[in-house]
Scaffold this motif. Structure first.
Motif, PDB file in Angstrom:
ATOM      1  N   VAL A 465       0.867  -1.220   0.170  1.00  0.00           N
ATOM      2  CA  VAL A 465       0.006   0.118  -0.092  1.00  0.00           C
ATOM      3  C   VAL A 465       0.788   1.037   0.046  1.00  0.00           C
ATOM      4  N   VAL A 466       0.245   2.320  -0.661  1.00  0.00           N
ATOM      5  CA  VAL A 466       1.183   3.539  -0.778  1.00  0.00           C
ATOM      6  C   VAL A 466      -0.021   4.609  -0.360  1.00  0.00           C
ATOM      7  N   THR A 467       0.172   5.283   0.839  1.00  0.00           N
ATOM      8  CA  THR A 467      -0.433   6.370   1.012  1.00  0.00           C
ATOM      9  C   THR A 467      -0.154   7.616   0.735  1.00  0.00           C
ATOM     10  N   VAL A 468      -0.548   8.583   0.288  1.00  0.00           N
ATOM     11  CA  VAL A 468      -0.284   9.882  -0.263  1.00  0.00           C
ATOM     12  C   VAL A 468      -1.176  11.042   0.521  1.00  0.00           C
ATOM     13  N   VAL A 469      -0.215  11.870   1.549  1.00  0.00           N
ATOM     14  CA  VAL A 469      -0.847  12.848   2.284  1.00  0.00           C
ATOM     15  C   VAL A 469      -0.752  14.045   1.406  1.00  0.00           C
ATOM     16  N   VAL A 470      -2.023  14.927   1.189  1.00  0.00           N
ATOM     17  CA  VAL A 470      -1.793  16.140   0.364  1.00  0.00           C
ATOM     18  C   VAL A 470      -2.474  16.991   1.197  1.00  0.00           C
ATOM     19  N   VAL A 471      -1.997  18.277   1.442  1.00  0.00           N
ATOM     20  CA  VAL A 471      -2.674  19.378   2.479  1.00  0.00           C
ATOM     21  C   VAL A 471      -2.505  20.539   1.364  1.00  0.00           C
ATOM     22  N   VAL A 472      -3.874  21.075   1.013  1.00  0.00           N
ATOM     23  CA  VAL A 472      -3.981  22.249   0.227  1.00  0.00           C
ATOM     24  C   VAL A 472      -4.815  23.371   0.955  1.00  0.00           C
ATOM     25  N   ASP A 473      -4.366  24.627   0.658  1.00  0.00           N
ATOM     26  CA  ASP A 473      -5.266  25.667   0.775  1.00  0.00           C
ATOM     27  C   ASP A 473      -6.058  26.091  -0.146  1.00  0.00           C
ATOM     28  N   ARG A 474      -7.512  25.919  -0.240  1.00  0.00           N
ATOM     29  CA  ARG A 474      -8.113  26.090  -1.415  1.00  0.00           C
ATOM     30  C   ARG A 474      -8.066  27.798  -1.693  1.00  0.00           C
ATOM     31  N   ALA A 475      -8.456  28.538  -0.653  1.00  0.00           N
ATOM     32  CA  ALA A 475      -8.692  29.949  -1.051  1.00  0.00           C
ATOM     33  C   ALA A 475      -7.173  30.487  -1.555  1.00  0.00           C
ATOM     34  N   LYS A 476      -6.046  30.147  -1.254  1.00  0.00           N
ATOM     35  CA  LYS A 476      -4.894  30.625  -1.742  1.00  0.00           C
ATOM     36  C   LYS A 476      -4.632  29.742  -3.050  1.00  0.00           C
ATOM     37  N   GLY A 477      -5.291  28.509  -3.322  1.00  0.00           N
ATOM     38  CA  GLY A 477      -5.035  27.773  -4.463  1.00  0.00           C
ATOM     39  C   GLY A 477      -3.476  27.120  -4.672  1.00  0.00           C
ATOM     40  N   PHE A 534       3.072   7.269 -11.179  1.00  0.00           N
ATOM     41  CA  PHE A 534       4.355   7.024 -10.852  1.00  0.00           C
ATOM     42  C   PHE A 534       4.840   5.831 -10.255  1.00  0.00           C
ATOM     43  N   VAL A 535       3.940   5.286  -9.579  1.00  0.00           N
ATOM     44  CA  VAL A 535       4.433   4.019  -8.984  1.00  0.00           C
ATOM     45  C   VAL A 535       4.652   2.943  -9.933  1.00  0.00           C
ATOM     46  N   ASN A 536       3.621   2.796 -10.995  1.00  0.00           N
ATOM     47  CA  ASN A 536       3.608   1.723 -11.720  1.00  0.00           C
ATOM     48  C   ASN A 536       4.803   1.967 -12.908  1.00  0.00           C
ATOM     49  N   HIS A 537       5.189   3.207 -13.179  1.00  0.00           N
ATOM     50  CA  HIS A 537       6.226   3.443 -14.232  1.00  0.00           C
ATOM     51  C   HIS A 537       7.433   3.215 -13.751  1.00  0.00           C
ATOM     52  N   ASN A 538       7.799   3.352 -12.345  1.00  0.00           N
ATOM     53  CA  ASN A 538       8.902   3.546 -11.766  1.00  0.00           C
ATOM     54  C   ASN A 538       9.281   1.980 -11.205  1.00  0.00           C
ATOM     55  N   THR A 539       8.373   1.154 -10.620  1.00  0.00           N
ATOM     56  CA  THR A 539       8.292  -0.117 -10.088  1.00  0.00           C
ATOM     57  C   THR A 539       8.027  -1.242 -10.566  1.00  0.00           C
ATOM     58  N   GLY A 540       7.035  -0.872 -11.610  1.00  0.00           N
ATOM     59  CA  GLY A 540       6.205  -2.177 -12.363  1.00  0.00           C
ATOM     60  C   GLY A 540       5.340  -2.892 -11.575  1.00  0.00           C
ATOM     61  N   ARG A 541       4.940  -2.326 -10.171  1.00  0.00           N
ATOM     62  CA  ARG A 541       3.827  -2.753  -9.405  1.00  0.00           C
ATOM     63  C   ARG A 541       2.806  -1.917  -9.353  1.00  0.00           C
ATOM     64  N   ARG A 542       1.746  -2.722  -8.474  1.00  0.00           N
ATOM     65  CA  ARG A 542       0.603  -2.016  -8.497  1.00  0.00           C
ATOM     66  C   ARG A 542      -0.058  -2.126  -7.146  1.00  0.00           C
ATOM     67  N   PRO A 543       0.585  -1.399  -6.184  1.00  0.00           N
ATOM     68  CA  PRO A 543       0.157  -1.525  -4.676  1.00  0.00           C
ATOM     69  C   PRO A 543      -1.431  -0.574  -4.424  1.00  0.00           C
ATOM     70  N   MET A 544      -1.896  -0.871  -3.527  1.00  0.00           N
ATOM     71  CA  MET A 544      -3.110   0.110  -3.191  1.00  0.00           C
ATOM     72  C   MET A 544      -2.806   1.363  -3.054  1.00  0.00           C
ATOM     73  N   ILE A 545      -3.378   2.283  -3.644  1.00  0.00           N
ATOM     74  CA  ILE A 545      -3.064   3.684  -3.839  1.00  0.00           C
ATOM     75  C   ILE A 545      -4.316   4.154  -2.767  1.00  0.00           C
ATOM     76  N   VAL A 546      -3.763   4.842  -1.620  1.00  0.00           N
ATOM     77  CA  VAL A 546      -4.938   5.486  -0.804  1.00  0.00           C
ATOM     78  C   VAL A 546      -4.542   7.116  -0.596  1.00  0.00           C
ATOM     79  N   PRO A 547      -5.257   7.846  -1.649  1.00  0.00           N
ATOM     80  CA  PRO A 547      -5.084   9.419  -1.388  1.00  0.00           C
ATOM     81  C   PRO A 547      -5.724   9.914  -0.105  1.00  0.00           C
ATOM     82  N   VAL A 548      -5.041  10.884   0.683  1.00  0.00           N
ATOM     83  CA  VAL A 548      -5.767  11.409   1.756  1.00  0.00           C
ATOM     84  C   VAL A 548      -5.638  12.895   1.469  1.00  0.00           C
ATOM     85  N   VAL A 549      -6.321  13.723   1.386  1.00  0.00           N
ATOM     86  CA  VAL A 549      -6.470  14.825   0.809  1.00  0.00           C
ATOM     87  C   VAL A 549      -7.149  15.839   2.033  1.00  0.00           C
ATOM     88  N   VAL A 550      -6.394  16.906   2.703  1.00  0.00           N
ATOM     89  CA  VAL A 550      -6.811  17.574   3.667  1.00  0.00           C
ATOM     90  C   VAL A 550      -6.955  18.964   3.068  1.00  0.00           C
TER      91      VAL A 550
END
Length: 552
Positions: A465-477, A534-550
């Protein structure tokens, strides 16, 4: 016109397991068996599978009882879960009821039922169903053929059976009584075990296995014998005990179910062993190896079973070594072959001599082969026939056997899980699916019905599994900080750090472009897609991708 009888198959027609049928007439429903299917490699994490419970939900108040034909888990193992939802009496032989009672007590549902003992040739009214029970030989004591008298005539259910002319307990399948019923009343419908319908000939007698086991004991007088068998196979255990006592050994049990069933069988007089020849397994090391026999569970290599633990050196009771001969007095259930082979390798690596059915005939089947099926068909002489208990190939082979014996093809009806057959004045027809036939998976304390769960588990187990955590400020884009890649089981630690940094940069670029474009929705999908590419291109694997957007 007589009232029709409908039989809905809630399990057991397509799998070797979760046997359960609902017989309905005049607003009443009688369950015939209520078993589980053991989980296979396609169900990671599941304990086992229950019959299709959907059909019973709207008919709970119509259930007048459940007849359990014998004590194998694929015929009784679901009762504790089903009785957690519904309430009805259970009818079975005393030995089968003993096994059932323990399960119900474990789950705290014994007060949801009345356990009604039935014996050979008993005739009992269950609701408006007139039921008679005929002794049958199988690989567990006290199996029963069910004769169910209905407005449409006699329905005969074979249970799991074989025609052993020399059974260990002397209790033969009562073909004479079946013949008398066929002659006097006629058998309108036969439901018959199909497990060995592809195999020519007849099954070997259980007593023949005893002769082989005695030879094993004679040939290894100075070594400890550890014999693994199904804990419910009391006849096999009796022959192990006889061989042990005959060679001057004391007997101990290993494994909780073996200990429990051993005691139950002795209590009911189904297993004979002098007290002087019995000891607790904790005492085994006090005796020379040639004076000890251990009867164990785990013949299927189940990961936490007594023998599997001993094979890896993790048993608290016995240490397997060069002084041991281990006998696997069973055959591998389909799907368990790799697990059994792994356990054998572990045992051999520890120095044990392992005897299994490929080396010596230390096992025989409990299911009748083609000659035995022909005999039952001939004696019962049914007007109609439905093959039950088997995978698709077994059911089809059994249907073809009946037709070759001269039964008209329109009187042989095949069915699958979820389908319903109707017996009426006009004959027998398959009414098709009336319920989904769905699997209900037991996962610890939960019952799940969504098989997608196992797809997720397979990905996690095989790809990580690959978890990707992204934090964004919508107001400031803009991104508040650099995305974080957190992985488990994807690649080794030596490669993960650099890949996680590079992946974070690629996801950051994709998110910045996305925010600059002013789009409002779909950020989570974008993160999953960018990380996945990115994961598939660089490793040839297909793990579970879990995006976490805050979003701030």
């Amino acid at each position: 016109m007589a009232d029709p009888v409908r039989i809905t198959f809630l399990g057991g027609l397509g799998d070797i397991g979760r046997n359960c049928a609902a017989i309905e007439c005049r607003g009443e429903l009688l369950l015939l068996d209520c078993g589980v299917l053991f989980a296979d490699e396609n169900m990671p994490g599941a304990d086992f599978v229950l019959p299709d419970l959907e059909y019973l939900h709207d008919r709970a108040d119509r259930i007048v009882g459940c007849v359990c034909t014998h004590g194998h888990e694929d015929h009784i193992g679901a009762l504790a879960h089903v009785l957690g939802r519904f309430s009805f009496p259970v009818y079975a032989s005393p030995f089968t009821l003993g096994l059932i009672r323990h399960r119900l007590e474990e789950h705290g549902v014994v007060n949801r039922t009345t356990l009604v003992p039935i014996g050979d040739h008993d005739r009992v009214g269950i609701g408006s169903f007139d039921c008679e029970f005929i002794p049958v030989t199988h690989s567990v004591p006290s199996g029963l053929i069910s004769v169910i008298r209905t407005p449409q005539g006699v329905i005969l259910h074979s249970s799991d059976f074989k025609l052993d002319l020399n059974p260990v307990d002397g209790r033969r399948t009562d073909l004479a009584r079946i013949g008398a019923i066929a002659h006097d009343e006629g058998v309108r419908l036969l439901l018959c075990d199909s497990t060995n319908s592809e195999i020519p000939g007849s099954s070997r007698s259980e007593t023949e296995v005893g002769e082989v086991l005695r030879r094993v004991f004679t040939d290894h007088p100075d070594q400890r014998l550890v014999v693994a068998a199904f804990s419910s196979h009391v006849h096999r255990v009796q022959q192990v005990v006889d061989a042990a006592v005959g060679s001057g050994r004391k007997v101990a049990t290993l494994g909780m179910s073996m200990k429990r069933n051993f005691a139950l069988a002795r209590e009911l007089g189904l297993l004979r062993l002098p007290d002087r020849a019995f000891m607790d397994v904790s005492e085994a090391d006090r005796y020379p190896p040639g004076q000890v026999c251990v009867v164990s569970t785990g013949s299927q290599g189940e990961p936490r079973s007594a023998l599997a633990l001993a094979a890896t050196g993790d048993s608290r009771w016995i240490d397997i070594g060069s002084a041991d001969v281990v006998v696997l007095s069973s055959s591998a259930i389909p799907g368990n072959e790799a697990r059994v082979a792994r356990m054998i390798n572990n045992l051999v690596s520890r120095g044990a001599d392992v005897i299994h059915s490929d080396r010596m005939e230390v096992h025989t089947t409990g299911h009748g082969k083609q000659d035995e099926l022909r005999t039952l068909h001939t004696v019962a002489d049914p007007a109609y026939f439905v093959p039950v208990h088997g995978e698709a190939r077994h059911l089809i082979a059994h249907a073809e056997l009946a037709i070759k014996m001269g039964m008209p093809s329109d009187r042989v009806v095949t069915a699958r899980d979820g389908e319903q057959v109707e017996l009426s004045d006009r004959g027998l027809i398959n009414r098709g699916k009336v319920t989904s036939g769905a699997y209900f998976y037991v996962n610890g304390k939960f019952i799940e019905s969504n098989p997608e769960l196992f797809g997720d588990r397979s990905i996690l187990g095989n790809q990580g599994v690959v978890t990707v955590v992204v934090v964004v400020d919508r107001a400031k884009g803009r991104l508040v900080n650099r995305p974080r890649f957190i992985s488990r089981g994807w690649v080794g630690d030596g490669n993960a750090r650099d890949l996680e940094r590079a992946g974070a940069d690629e996801v950051a670029a994709a998110v910045q472009d996305y925010l600059a474009g002013g789009e409002g929705d779909g950020l989570e999908r974008l993160v999953r897609r960018a990380a996945g590419q990115f994961v598939n291109h660089n490793t040839g694997r297909r793990p579970m991708i879990v995006p976490v957007v805050v979003e701030l």
